[in-house]
Write a protein that holds these residues in place. Structure first.
Motif, PDB file in Angstrom:
ATOM      1  N   ASN A   1       0.830  -1.210   0.000  1.00 22.79           N
ATOM      2  CA  ASN A   1       0.000   0.000   0.000  1.00 22.79           C
ATOM      3  C   ASN A   1       0.862   1.257   0.000  1.00 22.79           C
ATOM      4  O   ASN A   1       0.590   2.208  -0.735  1.00 22.79           O
ATOM      5  CB  ASN A   1      -0.919   0.027   1.219  1.00 22.79           C
ATOM      6  CG  ASN A   1      -1.984  -1.017   1.173  1.00 22.79           C
ATOM      7  OD1 ASN A   1      -1.782  -2.096   0.621  1.00 22.79           O
ATOM      8  ND2 ASN A   1      -3.119  -0.725   1.750  1.00 22.79           N
ATOM      9  N   ILE A   2       1.871   1.255   0.849  1.00 23.38           N
ATOM     10  CA  ILE A   2       2.754   2.424   0.945  1.00 23.38           C
ATOM     11  C   ILE A   2       3.461   2.659  -0.387  1.00 23.38           C
ATOM     12  O   ILE A   2       3.497   3.779  -0.896  1.00 23.38           O
ATOM     13  CB  ILE A   2       3.765   2.238   2.091  1.00 23.38           C
ATOM     14  CG1 ILE A   2       3.025   2.296   3.434  1.00 23.38           C
ATOM     15  CG2 ILE A   2       4.871   3.281   2.030  1.00 23.38           C
ATOM     16  CD1 ILE A   2       3.878   1.946   4.621  1.00 23.38           C
ATOM     17  N   ALA A   3       4.001   1.593  -0.974  1.00 24.80           N
ATOM     18  CA  ALA A   3       4.691   1.723  -2.261  1.00 24.80           C
ATOM     19  C   ALA A   3       3.728   2.164  -3.351  1.00 24.80           C
ATOM     20  O   ALA A   3       4.073   3.002  -4.192  1.00 24.80           O
ATOM     21  CB  ALA A   3       5.357   0.395  -2.635  1.00 24.80           C
ATOM     22  N   SER A   4       2.519   1.640  -3.345  1.00 25.81           N
ATOM     23  CA  SER A   4       1.529   2.007  -4.363  1.00 25.81           C
ATOM     24  C   SER A   4       1.169   3.488  -4.294  1.00 25.81           C
ATOM     25  O   SER A   4       1.097   4.168  -5.315  1.00 25.81           O
ATOM     26  CB  SER A   4       0.259   1.162  -4.209  1.00 25.81           C
ATOM     27  OG  SER A   4       0.532  -0.188  -4.438  1.00 25.81           O
ATOM     28  N   VAL A   5       0.930   3.972  -3.080  1.00 26.31           N
ATOM     29  CA  VAL A   5       0.591   5.391  -2.908  1.00 26.31           C
ATOM     30  C   VAL A   5       1.759   6.262  -3.354  1.00 26.31           C
ATOM     31  O   VAL A   5       1.576   7.252  -4.070  1.00 26.31           O
ATOM     32  CB  VAL A   5       0.204   5.683  -1.436  1.00 26.31           C
ATOM     33  CG1 VAL A   5       0.121   7.180  -1.176  1.00 26.31           C
ATOM     34  CG2 VAL A   5      -1.114   5.004  -1.093  1.00 26.31           C
ATOM     35  N   PHE A   6       2.973   5.884  -2.974  1.00 25.86           N
ATOM     36  CA  PHE A   6       4.150   6.675  -3.343  1.00 25.86           C
ATOM     37  C   PHE A   6       4.364   6.682  -4.854  1.00 25.86           C
ATOM     38  O   PHE A   6       4.558   7.738  -5.459  1.00 25.86           O
ATOM     39  CB  PHE A   6       5.400   6.146  -2.640  1.00 25.86           C
ATOM     40  CG  PHE A   6       6.615   6.981  -2.902  1.00 25.86           C
ATOM     41  CD1 PHE A   6       6.836   8.141  -2.174  1.00 25.86           C
ATOM     42  CD2 PHE A   6       7.514   6.621  -3.884  1.00 25.86           C
ATOM     43  CE1 PHE A   6       7.946   8.931  -2.419  1.00 25.86           C
ATOM     44  CE2 PHE A   6       8.631   7.405  -4.143  1.00 25.86           C
ATOM     45  CZ  PHE A   6       8.851   8.560  -3.412  1.00 25.86           C
ATOM     46  N   VAL A   7       4.305   5.512  -5.477  1.00 28.22           N
ATOM     47  CA  VAL A   7       4.533   5.425  -6.934  1.00 28.22           C
ATOM     48  C   VAL A   7       3.443   6.174  -7.694  1.00 28.22           C
ATOM     49  O   VAL A   7       3.732   6.920  -8.640  1.00 28.22           O
ATOM     50  CB  VAL A   7       4.622   3.948  -7.391  1.00 28.22           C
ATOM     51  CG1 VAL A   7       4.573   3.830  -8.905  1.00 28.22           C
ATOM     52  CG2 VAL A   7       5.891   3.311  -6.840  1.00 28.22           C
TER      53      VAL A   7
ATOM     54  N   GLY B   1       9.467  14.907  -4.088  1.00 26.30           N
ATOM     55  CA  GLY B   1       8.937  15.652  -2.943  1.00 26.30           C
ATOM     56  C   GLY B   1       7.423  15.612  -2.898  1.00 26.30           C
ATOM     57  O   GLY B   1       6.825  15.427  -1.828  1.00 26.30           O
ATOM     58  N   ASP B   2       6.793  15.760  -4.060  1.00 28.84           N
ATOM     59  CA  ASP B   2       5.331  15.702  -4.127  1.00 28.84           C
ATOM     60  C   ASP B   2       4.821  14.316  -3.719  1.00 28.84           C
ATOM     61  O   ASP B   2       3.830  14.200  -2.994  1.00 28.84           O
ATOM     62  CB  ASP B   2       4.840  16.023  -5.540  1.00 28.84           C
ATOM     63  CG  ASP B   2       5.083  17.468  -5.938  1.00 28.84           C
ATOM     64  OD1 ASP B   2       5.329  18.316  -5.050  1.00 28.84           O
ATOM     65  OD2 ASP B   2       5.037  17.758  -7.149  1.00 28.84           O
ATOM     66  N   ALA B   3       5.496  13.268  -4.189  1.00 31.05           N
ATOM     67  CA  ALA B   3       5.086  11.904  -3.850  1.00 31.05           C
ATOM     68  C   ALA B   3       5.236  11.651  -2.354  1.00 31.05           C
ATOM     69  O   ALA B   3       4.387  10.987  -1.743  1.00 31.05           O
ATOM     70  CB  ALA B   3       5.909  10.897  -4.652  1.00 31.05           C
ATOM     71  N   LEU B   4       6.284  12.187  -1.768  1.00 32.86           N
ATOM     72  CA  LEU B   4       6.474  12.046  -0.322  1.00 32.86           C
ATOM     73  C   LEU B   4       5.351  12.759   0.428  1.00 32.86           C
ATOM     74  O   LEU B   4       4.812  12.243   1.408  1.00 32.86           O
ATOM     75  CB  LEU B   4       7.839  12.594   0.094  1.00 32.86           C
ATOM     76  CG  LEU B   4       8.212  12.436   1.559  1.00 32.86           C
ATOM     77  CD1 LEU B   4       8.238  10.964   1.958  1.00 32.86           C
ATOM     78  CD2 LEU B   4       9.562  13.071   1.825  1.00 32.86           C
ATOM     79  N   TYR B   5       4.977  13.942  -0.046  1.00 32.63           N
ATOM     80  CA  TYR B   5       3.882  14.681   0.573  1.00 32.63           C
ATOM     81  C   TYR B   5       2.576  13.883   0.478  1.00 32.63           C
ATOM     82  O   TYR B   5       1.828  13.778   1.456  1.00 32.63           O
ATOM     83  CB  TYR B   5       3.724  16.064  -0.061  1.00 32.63           C
ATOM     84  CG  TYR B   5       2.536  16.807   0.474  1.00 32.63           C
ATOM     85  CD1 TYR B   5       2.546  17.307   1.767  1.00 32.63           C
ATOM     86  CD2 TYR B   5       1.389  16.975  -0.286  1.00 32.63           C
ATOM     87  CE1 TYR B   5       1.438  17.961   2.291  1.00 32.63           C
ATOM     88  CE2 TYR B   5       0.286  17.629   0.219  1.00 32.63           C
ATOM     89  CZ  TYR B   5       0.314  18.118   1.502  1.00 32.63           C
ATOM     90  OH  TYR B   5      -0.780  18.758   2.021  1.00 32.63           O
TER      91      TYR B   5
ATOM     92  N   TYR C   1      -1.529  10.553   3.139  1.00 30.56           N
ATOM     93  CA  TYR C   1      -2.192   9.242   3.224  1.00 30.56           C
ATOM     94  C   TYR C   1      -1.993   8.618   4.611  1.00 30.56           C
ATOM     95  O   TYR C   1      -2.952   8.142   5.229  1.00 30.56           O
ATOM     96  CB  TYR C   1      -1.658   8.317   2.131  1.00 30.56           C
ATOM     97  CG  TYR C   1      -1.994   6.864   2.335  1.00 30.56           C
ATOM     98  CD1 TYR C   1      -3.286   6.393   2.133  1.00 30.56           C
ATOM     99  CD2 TYR C   1      -1.015   5.958   2.733  1.00 30.56           C
ATOM    100  CE1 TYR C   1      -3.598   5.059   2.324  1.00 30.56           C
ATOM    101  CE2 TYR C   1      -1.321   4.622   2.930  1.00 30.56           C
ATOM    102  CZ  TYR C   1      -2.608   4.173   2.721  1.00 30.56           C
ATOM    103  OH  TYR C   1      -2.907   2.857   2.916  1.00 30.56           O
ATOM    104  N   LEU C   2      -0.759   8.615   5.094  1.00 30.90           N
ATOM    105  CA  LEU C   2      -0.468   7.998   6.391  1.00 30.90           C
ATOM    106  C   LEU C   2      -1.126   8.748   7.546  1.00 30.90           C
ATOM    107  O   LEU C   2      -1.726   8.138   8.430  1.00 30.90           O
ATOM    108  CB  LEU C   2       1.043   7.896   6.605  1.00 30.90           C
ATOM    109  CG  LEU C   2       1.770   6.911   5.694  1.00 30.90           C
ATOM    110  CD1 LEU C   2       3.279   7.052   5.857  1.00 30.90           C
ATOM    111  CD2 LEU C   2       1.320   5.486   5.952  1.00 30.90           C
ATOM    112  N   VAL C   3      -1.024  10.068   7.543  1.00 32.15           N
ATOM    113  CA  VAL C   3      -1.633  10.858   8.618  1.00 32.15           C
ATOM    114  C   VAL C   3      -3.147  10.688   8.614  1.00 32.15           C
ATOM    115  O   VAL C   3      -3.759  10.449   9.660  1.00 32.15           O
ATOM    116  CB  VAL C   3      -1.242  12.355   8.496  1.00 32.15           C
ATOM    117  CG1 VAL C   3      -2.093  13.223   9.397  1.00 32.15           C
ATOM    118  CG2 VAL C   3       0.232  12.543   8.795  1.00 32.15           C
ATOM    119  N   PHE C   4      -3.743  10.780   7.437  1.00 34.63           N
ATOM    120  CA  PHE C   4      -5.194  10.633   7.349  1.00 34.63           C
ATOM    121  C   PHE C   4      -5.607   9.220   7.767  1.00 34.63           C
ATOM    122  O   PHE C   4      -6.617   9.043   8.456  1.00 34.63           O
ATOM    123  CB  PHE C   4      -5.665  10.955   5.934  1.00 34.63           C
ATOM    124  CG  PHE C   4      -7.017  11.581   5.878  1.00 34.63           C
ATOM    125  CD1 PHE C   4      -8.113  10.852   5.485  1.00 34.63           C
ATOM    126  CD2 PHE C   4      -7.189  12.912   6.221  1.00 34.63           C
ATOM    127  CE1 PHE C   4      -9.372  11.430   5.431  1.00 34.63           C
ATOM    128  CE2 PHE C   4      -8.442  13.501   6.172  1.00 34.63           C
ATOM    129  CZ  PHE C   4      -9.542  12.749   5.776  1.00 34.63           C
TER     130      PHE C   4
END
Length: 122
Positions: free
Chosen positions: A6-12, A48-52, A57-60
């Motif tokens: 999930n984390i990799a998918s959101v980042f990519v 940087g945008d992908a990290l944001y 995603y993680l905070v929410f």
């Protein structure tokens, strides 16, 4: 807690979408010369945008106690995410412009009240 997939998918996904967006509005910045010369900046901005996107995603997900919150997203949630994104984009632009980190070309449409470019805001 979300899995690595999930984390990799959101980042990519965040990287790819932002990469194409950064390419699309790159000519509106004063430092733009050509695609090849601007590519390192586009890659760095997209990372940087992908990290944001990943942080949002993680905070929410932590706040909602559900990392699949997008399946049951309410209109209120969409407005909160959009509002936080617009506020963050505005602050980043103000800081970058005031510090000379980047500047706009004359072709950049400027939002009069905020005094930032339209395309970075959206």
């Amino acid at each position: 807690m979300p899995g690595w997939y999930n984390i990799a998918s959101v980042f990519v996904m965040g990287f790819v979408l932002n990469f194409f967006w950064e390419i699309a509005h790159s000519p509106l910045y004063a430092c733009y010369t050509d695609f090849t010369g601007h590519l390192p900046l586009v890659l760095r901005a997209s990372l940087g945008d992908a990290l944001y996107v990943l942080v949002v995603y993680l905070v929410f997900g932590f706040l909602k106690k559900d990392f699949y919150f997008f399946k049951t997203l309410k209109l209120k949630d969409v407005f909160v995410i959009l509002f936080l994104g617009l506020v963050t984009a505005t602050i980043i632009e103000w800081l970058a412009l005031s510090s000379g980190r980047w500047a706009y070309s004359p072709a950049m449409p400027i939002m009069p009240i905020l005094r930032i470019g339209f395309t970075p805001f959206i």
